[in-house]
Design an enzyme around this catalytic site. Structure first.
Site, PDB file in Angstrom:
ATOM      1  N   ASP A 519       0.842  -1.107   0.049  1.00  0.00           N
ATOM      2  CA  ASP A 519       0.141  -0.042  -0.026  1.00  0.00           C
ATOM      3  C   ASP A 519       0.947   1.248  -0.075  1.00  0.00           C
ATOM      4  O   ASP A 519       1.989   1.041   0.450  1.00  0.00           O
ATOM      5  CB  ASP A 519      -0.727  -0.003   1.373  1.00  0.00           C
ATOM      6  CG  ASP A 519      -1.799   0.780   1.441  1.00  0.00           C
ATOM      7  OD1 ASP A 519      -2.369   1.269   0.270  1.00  0.00           O
ATOM      8  OD2 ASP A 519      -2.053   1.542   2.453  1.00  0.00           O
TER       9      ASP A 519
HETATM   10  N1  LIG Z   1     -11.732  12.310   1.639  1.00  0.00           N
HETATM   11  C1  LIG Z   1     -11.044  12.604   0.814  1.00  0.00           C
HETATM   12  N2  LIG Z   1     -10.484  13.877   0.848  1.00  0.00           N
HETATM   13  C2  LIG Z   1      -9.721  14.210  -0.337  1.00  0.00           C
HETATM   14  N3  LIG Z   1      -9.300  13.459  -1.356  1.00  0.00           N
HETATM   15  C3  LIG Z   1      -9.689  12.259  -1.291  1.00  0.00           C
HETATM   16  C4  LIG Z   1     -10.475  11.698  -0.326  1.00  0.00           C
HETATM   17  N4  LIG Z   1     -10.871  10.553  -0.541  1.00  0.00           N
HETATM   18  C5  LIG Z   1     -10.189  10.178  -1.646  1.00  0.00           C
HETATM   19  N5  LIG Z   1      -9.535  11.068  -2.100  1.00  0.00           N
HETATM   20  C6  LIG Z   1      -8.750  11.333  -3.373  1.00  0.00           C
HETATM   21  O1  LIG Z   1      -8.835  10.067  -4.161  1.00  0.00           O
HETATM   22  C7  LIG Z   1      -7.608   9.520  -4.215  1.00  0.00           C
HETATM   23  C8  LIG Z   1      -7.882   8.033  -3.844  1.00  0.00           C
HETATM   24  O2  LIG Z   1      -8.216   7.757  -2.521  1.00  0.00           O
HETATM   25  P1  LIG Z   1      -8.200   6.394  -1.915  1.00  0.00           P
HETATM   26  O3  LIG Z   1      -8.478   6.592  -0.448  1.00  0.00           O
HETATM   27  O4  LIG Z   1      -8.821   5.274  -2.704  1.00  0.00           O
HETATM   28  O5  LIG Z   1      -6.503   6.033  -1.886  1.00  0.00           O
HETATM   29  P2  LIG Z   1      -5.562   6.577  -0.671  1.00  0.00           P
HETATM   30  O6  LIG Z   1      -6.002   5.760   0.463  1.00  0.00           O
HETATM   31  O7  LIG Z   1      -5.135   7.952  -0.539  1.00  0.00           O
HETATM   32  O8  LIG Z   1      -4.189   5.933  -1.357  1.00  0.00           O
HETATM   33  P3  LIG Z   1      -3.453   4.661  -0.930  1.00  0.00           P
HETATM   34  O9  LIG Z   1      -4.067   3.520  -1.684  1.00  0.00           O
HETATM   35  O10 LIG Z   1      -2.135   4.544  -1.293  1.00  0.00           O
HETATM   36  O11 LIG Z   1      -3.698   4.443   0.677  1.00  0.00           O
HETATM   37  C9  LIG Z   1      -6.754  10.125  -3.264  1.00  0.00           C
HETATM   38  O12 LIG Z   1      -5.213  10.120  -3.454  1.00  0.00           O
HETATM   39  C10 LIG Z   1      -7.313  11.204  -3.105  1.00  0.00           C
HETATM   40  O13 LIG Z   1      -6.609  12.301  -4.188  1.00  0.00           O
END
Ligand SMILES: Nc1ncnc2c1ncn2[C@@H]1O[C@H](COP(=O)(O)OP(=O)(O)OP(=O)(O)O)[C@@H](O)[C@H]1O
Ligand SMILES: [Zn+2]
Length: 905
Positions: A519
């Site tokens: 991750d």
């Molecule tokens: N609550 C939020 N606020 C701001 N941006 C968000 C939010 N949720 C998702 N995003 C955007 O969507 C993208 C994908 O989110 P997701 O939660 O799926 O992955 P992540 O947890 O950030 O990354 P990883 O998989 O590496 O942990 C994020 O990189 C961000 O740009």
């Protein structure tokens, strides 16, 4: 399991001191397996603990059955009551019996008298053991031998332990009370001859060691008589005396095993020694018995070491804590009695006794006992502290968050013990092998005794002697014991390094790791991004709007936006006119953070360097509140802590988190979204210009989110997460070990590539939703399948923080959860839990796995080799019985010692 009873099914842990060989396991399995109302049996031969699932009222029957096999079952005191837990994915094996009452290892000091009653028949079992003991002096005294020897060893190792085992000792010695004991010989004695004989016997056998020593002297005298050609009756008497002195318990155990149709080493030795006596090999037979008893004793001691390694972990937490009393005074009280919510004071240099949260004061704490990481960690108000860790020069008060038996340390120990109960593959193989090996050698021995003399005019005496020697060789003990000792030592060594392996299987499989999926956020990076750039397309209060939405989410990207808004506000850099009627929630500002000024005018791009101070100041903030169980859970209350100068945020209606995309909500009647490229693209609000900007930032490893209303794209915010220094080193080590790495992230592909390049990861896949991550891991596992069929094993690992990656972690062959120290769920769901978030623990785990395998192979090869050599020597007529015993003893000792080497890692 018998379903007729309305009984509550429960699990009881029973300590059986004499159970350390799979043949004994087989006996118990056969006996209990046939009983109704008895479910799964789990054997831990190293801890000598049998865990039985049974209907509540069956416990006395279970104990009676075990006793009928000649064992002395001791109920383990419950360490703590487990709360009903949902069955966990993978690894758990037999442990997820939801409402079973688990009787923990009794050595935990918290097991107060009140808890004992949970053990149901505890008192009962003891009284029965005593009753039985009185029936026969020998039996009773051999019971004492066991209690005595182990009690002694335990006492050496730990104070707490001595307590429990002293219990055991008193129980049995009170049973021997009628026989005069060493030290208790002051009663008036009539001078009857039988009585004197009894006194003499009691004196000679007072301790196992004395008993063995005297037997050895008799055996040597017998040898001498033989040598000097003294009358044979003298030689014979001395030899028989030696055998009686040290061999009675062997005979007894051997007899029980023959009666129940199994053949354990005791049976083989009994037959061999008796046979030896019958064919007039007096000194030799007695020597065999003496050596065998000695070997058993030494072996038990060495096994104790493996067992105590885990109890050593437990001793990391001190027994007492300085707790605040109701009158405000401070008093040292037993840690087991400190209730949750109590304030505990920690002085400089002191070990922390309980888990808790710092309330006041500050210090650095050496968490190495739990995480294996020796760099001290700073602790201030709000930070968690853990039982077993060592306070350094400062001092502080903390509020207890878990009872002693529920601390992270207690859970680690429990997990290691549970892991021991599960057989590693090699162990299963060895057990299967042993199950056929012994009967085969036995048949061979009978053949050797009968065939040559009957059909080939061989000399009866010589061939029977060879057959008896083969019997001695037939016991697979060295082979069998080598595996668990090695695996247990490996598990313990791992736990000491902060790597909690949830079963011997994973320890053995670790060396086959060929792919590791990782991750990104929080695993490879710190997971605490900071806002680095901001582009404003519409000259309104974009940052305030964005922060208002973001404040409702604990996603790290959102947190970065909120944080920067607070900081900017504080510096007075950006001061939008306060609008009446729009204020609702508030955000505190952090006084320690400076923010470079910028003016929100036109289409201007701001650059500022990431400020590490911003991390530190808010490190204890709510970002990624792990305990919430959902990393990016939205809709939690405003995470802002109440503080001095509140800055108004807009109040948000109809807030919603859009998984993998961002958030949306209504402010003052207008609908806004704050999210990633995917979201804007899906809404049809994308443009070439926007994409160009996004691309530019993403190529630099930034994560970019866009603020848009229904009509127009208003601003973009770029955040940068920093890569952990340890991640880079970990990737290099993994690649050296031949593991390929693959980064999985919800972030966009360009950012993913940029970060992968920075850390040195082989491949990166971006834009993944949680279910996509699962699919990727699934694909990897499937891809490895054909390779398995070709005979080469390759395993797929996945590492995440164990909170939102659970499905992918469960799908992987080996699921690694990071930062397990603070989160129960990670401890419970992963195959391997890394106590802190240092990825270098994964290559360390692979190396431990390789070392374990190496030692297992050495041990098995050695044990079998010794057997083969002696079998050949014997058949060729060069082997003698006592040489065979000697070799067996030596082999056992060497493999145990070799296994224990793992502890030194
Ligand atoms: N609550 C939020 N606020 C701001 N941006 C968000 C939010 N949720 C998702 N995003 C955007 O969507 C993208 C994908 O989110 P997701 O939660 O799926 O992955 P992540 O947890 O950030 O990354 P990883 O998989 O590496 O942990 C994020 O990189 C961000 O740009
Ligand atoms: Zn687009």
């Amino acid at each position: 399991m018998d379903a007729t009873a309305r009984d509550v099914p429960m699990k009881t842990r029973i300590h059986i001191e004499q159970m350390d060989c799979p043949t004994e396991e087989g006996m118990i399995r056969r006996k209990l397996g046939r009983m109704s109302g008895v479910g799964a049996l789990q054997f831990n031969l190293v801890q000598r603990i049998l865990t039985v699932e049974h209907d509540e009222h069956r416990l006395p029957e279970v104990l009676a059955a075990i006793r009928s096999l000649g064992f002395e079952p001791q109920l383990e005191l419950p360490r703590r009551r487990r709360h009903a837990q949902p069955a966990t994915a993978g690894g758990g094996g037999g442990h997820d019996h939801a409402h079973g009452e688990e009787h923990g290892h009794g050595h935990w000091p918290a097991a107060a008298a009140g808890d004992r009653q949970g053990a149901g028949d505890h008192g009962h079992s003891h009284s029965q053991a005593q009753a039985q003991g009185h029936g026969s002096g020998h039996e009773c005294c051999s019971g004492h031998e066991h209690a005595g020897s182990s009690g002694h060893a335990h006492r050496n190792a730990s104070g707490q332990d001595a307590h429990t085992h002293a219990d055991m000792g008193t129980a049995t010695s009170s049973c021997c009370g009628s026989t005069p004991e060493a030290g208790g010989e002051d009663t008036a004695t009539p001078l009857h001859l039988p009585f004197l004989a009894a006194r003499l016997y009691a004196f000679l056998t007072a301790t196992p060691l004395r008993r063995l020593g005297n037997a050895a002297i008799l055996a040597i005298l017998s040898e001498a008589c033989h040598w000097f050609a003294y009358p044979e009756w003298l030689t014979a008497m001395l030899a028989v005396g030696a055998v009686l002195l040290c061999g009675l318990s062997t005979y007894r155990k051997g007899w029980i095993s023959i009666r129940t149709g199994t053949l354990n080493i005791n049976a083989l030795m009994s037959i061999a020694v008796t046979g030896g006596l019958l064919i007039g090999q007096w000194p030799e037979a007695s020597m065999v018995m003496v050596l065998f008893t000695l070997s058993e004793m030494i072996e038990a001691r060495s096994l104790d070491r493996a067992r105590h390694a885990i109890e050593g972990l437990m001793r990391l937490a001190p027994d007492t804590a300085t707790a605040q009393q109701s009158d405000g005074s401070w008093q040292s009280v037993p840690a087991g009695e400190v209730a949750v919510g109590t304030l505990v004071r920690v002085r400089p240099g002191e070990r922390i006794a309980l888990d808790g949260q710092v309330e006041q004061g500050a210090s650095t704490v050496d968490q190495a006992p739990i995480t294996g990481e020796s760099l001290p960690v700073e602790k201030a108000a709000g930070d968690p502290v853990f039982a077993g860790t060592i306070n350094q020069s400062g001092s502080f008060d903390f509020r207890v968050t878990a009872e002693a038996g529920d601390s992270t340390l207690a859970r680690i120990i429990e997990a290691v013990e549970a892991a021991q109960g599960q057989k590693a593959p090699t162990q299963r193989f060895v057990d299967r092998f042993a199950a056929v090996y012994t009967p085969i050698v036995l048949v061979l021995a009978i053949g050797v005794a009968l065939v040559p003399p009957s059909f080939f005019n061989g000399d009866w005496f010589g061939w029977i002697y060879k057959a008896l020697t083969l019997l001695v060789i037939a016991c697979p003990c060295a082979l069998v014991i080598s595996t668990p000792v090695t695996v247990v030592s490996g598990l313990t060594a791992a736990a000491r390094q902060g790597i909690l392996v949830k079963g011997g299987v994973h320890l053995e499989e670790g060396r086959h790791l060929k792919w590791l999926a990782l991750d990104k956020t929080g695993t490879i990076t710190h997971g605490k991004p900071v806002l680095t750039e901001m582009a404003v397309f519409l000259n309104t209060q974009v940052h305030r709007l964005a922060a208002s939405l973001a404040a409702r989410s604990d996603h790290p990207v959102s947190q970065a936006i909120v944080e920067a808004f607070r900081a900017g506000r504080q510096a007075g850099a950006w001061d939008p006119p306060a609008e009446a009627g729009l204020s609702g929630q508030s955000v505190s500002s952090s006084p320690s953070v400076a923010f470079s000024p910028f003016a929100p005018s036109g289409q201007k791009m701001m650059n500022r360097s990431a400020q590490p101070a911003a991390h530190a100041a808010h490190a204890t903030g709510p970002a990624r509140s792990a305990a919430a169980g959902q990393k990016h859970g939205a809709a939690s209350a405003s995470p802002a802590a109440p503080s001095a100068s509140p800055v108004p945020l807009f109040s948000v209606d109809a807030f919603e988190a859009l998984a993998g995309r961002g958030v949306q909500g209504r402010i003052d009647g207008v609908h806004y979204v704050l999210g990633n490229h995917r979201l804007i693209h899906e809404r049809g609000q994308c443009s070439h210009e926007l994409e160009a900007r996004l691309l530019e930032l993403e190529r630099q490893g930034r994560t970019v989110v866009v603020l848009a209303s229904e009509q127009v794209v208003m601003a973009l915010f770029a955040v940068a997460d920093t890569v952990k220094e340890s991640s880079r080193a970990a990737m290099a080590e993994l690649h050296q070990l031949g593991v390929r790495t693959l980064m999985l992230t919800g972030d966009n592909q360009h950012t993913a590539d940029a970060i992968a390049r920075e850390v040195g990861i082989d491949e990166a896949q971006g834009n993944l939703l949680p279910e996509d991550k699962l699919a990727v891991v699934d694909g990897l596992v499937r891809r490895a399948q054909p390779v398995h069929e070709a005979g080469e094993v390759s395993r797929v690992g996945m590492v995440g923080d164990g909170i939102n990656d659970t499905p992918a972690l469960a799908r992987a062959d080996i699921g690694f959860a990071m930062g397990a120290m603070g989160t129960d769920s990670a401890l419970e769901t992963a195959d391997v839990a890394l106590m802190d978030d240092d990825l270098r623990k994964i290559p360390a785990f692979v190396r431990l796995s390789q070392a374990t395998h190496r030692i297992l192979v050495q041990n098995i090869a050695f044990a079998l080799g010794v057997k083969a050599v002696f079998m050949a020597l014997t058949l060729a007529g060069y082997g003698t019985m006592w040489m065979a015993v000697f070799a067996d003893v030596g082999a056992s000792l060497l493999v145990v010692a070799n296994g224990l080497r793992m502890l030194r890692r």
